[in-house]
Enzyme design. Sequence first.
Site, PDB file in Angstrom:
ATOM      1  CE1 TYR A 186      -3.656   2.474   0.591  1.00  0.00           C
ATOM      2  CE2 TYR A 186      -2.406   3.203   2.502  1.00  0.00           C
ATOM      3  CZ  TYR A 186      -3.428   3.399   1.592  1.00  0.00           C
ATOM      4  OH  TYR A 186      -4.226   4.509   1.691  1.00  0.00           O
ATOM      5  CB  THR A 188       1.328   4.909   3.922  1.00  0.00           C
ATOM      6  OG1 THR A 188       0.508   3.817   4.346  1.00  0.00           O
ATOM      7  CG2 THR A 188       0.454   6.040   3.413  1.00  0.00           C
ATOM      8  CE  LYS A 189       0.412  -0.299   5.801  1.00  0.00           C
ATOM      9  NZ  LYS A 189      -0.702  -1.181   5.484  1.00  0.00           N
ATOM     10  CG  ASN A 190       8.451   0.224   6.137  1.00  0.00           C
ATOM     11  OD1 ASN A 190       7.497   0.931   6.481  1.00  0.00           O
ATOM     12  ND2 ASN A 190       9.452  -0.077   6.935  1.00  0.00           N
TER      13      ASN A 190
END
Length: 406
Positions: A186, A188-190
């Site tokens: 997604y 905003t994930k790392n």
Amino acid sequence: MTVMAPGTIPFAVTDICPEAVTAAVDVLQSGWVTTGPGVEAFEQDFAAFVHADHAIAVSSCTAAIEMSLRALNLPAGSAVLTSALTFCGAVGAIVHAGLRPVLVDVNPLTLMPDAVTTAQAVARHGQASAMVVVHYAGQPAPVQELAEAAGLGLSHVVEDAAHALGTWTADKPVGTTSATTCFSFYATKNLPIGEGGMITTNDGDLAARLRPMRLHGMTRDAWRRYLPGGSWRYTVEEEGLKANLTDLQAAIGRAQLKKFPAWQLRRASLADRYTEALSQDPRLITPGIPLSGTHAWHLYVVQIHPRTKIHRDEVIDRLTKAGVGASVHFIPVHHQPFFRRLLGPTGCSGLETTNIVFEQILSLPLHPLLTDAEVDRVCATLLDIVRSAEVTLAPAASPALVKGRL
Ligand SMILES: *Cc1c(COP(=O)(O)O)cnc(C)c1O
């Protein structure tokens, strides 16, 4: 994306590297954009990265959790333990799989279930058939310990590693300990792709069940049917979902994965900087550093100490006014009307620590493009706000919330 005033520090920024942009254009011009050889290549790179035998690319971490639980073939309506302080979608996945979520209270410092709260949930609600373990914020969750406390074998544990690409438990990357491990790409994930997910496992039988499940249960990927000499014929042996990843997403993911180790170093350094600036102030509780393993620092979650007489909502309002983005991870699952109805009063009980810490937690900006100067500004702004609040000497609301005690 929200348009920010100049000088504003957003909570999250999605960094798509130039190599990913080029790779995406190449796929768009190649004549094949959906699931195909690019997905296979990404699966191989990803499996190697987390030292797993198998990786199955899917459309989201939510789909990954649903598919993993379906692949365990549990009786319909079986109880599945998971954290009360997790993303609502991860609990929705349990419901989609035809199973019954049972929420577990969290430890006030790790903000994840521990062996004690897990055993309490089993004592209160009965033996569960499976458990979804979340590595909250990127901390290594004690998976084996939690499985034992729940009376479950690791073959009945699914890990929600939406925050945990880059997390290591004692001696290995998260990805192979349990039946399956589920990752998110997604925005905003790392490892941001925008949307996407991955399931990893060392169980060849599970992998064989999961591969067709992501695309209608069809036994043969569409692109292989269109290869020269490929046949148009396929069979559907089991129920499937439409949850495949595309070659376009996979191309972005492969390029992003090459940048990932450097991004993780940057996250760790930013987290250290936050902790150095914030941990000395008794008005705040900074996140614990794991005794073993590696924290992936997906989120930097601070708590307003219960003795500090200012509510988290007011802190976030004042941060926003000062141009600093912040967020809350998460609104407890049992605070959502849908889950309140589904779980009933008993299912929503025994979650006192989750209810208390929810009022105190906030997530500060943390992403590889953040500068040291921005972290310093976030810290100075936050410290100004909490230092304006009265500090009471009355005992903390929860005795376990004594600063520094793990
Ligand atoms: C983001 C997130 C998910 C869902 O990931 P998607 O890829 O958006 O489905 C699941 N669990 C947790 C803890 C998350 O933060």
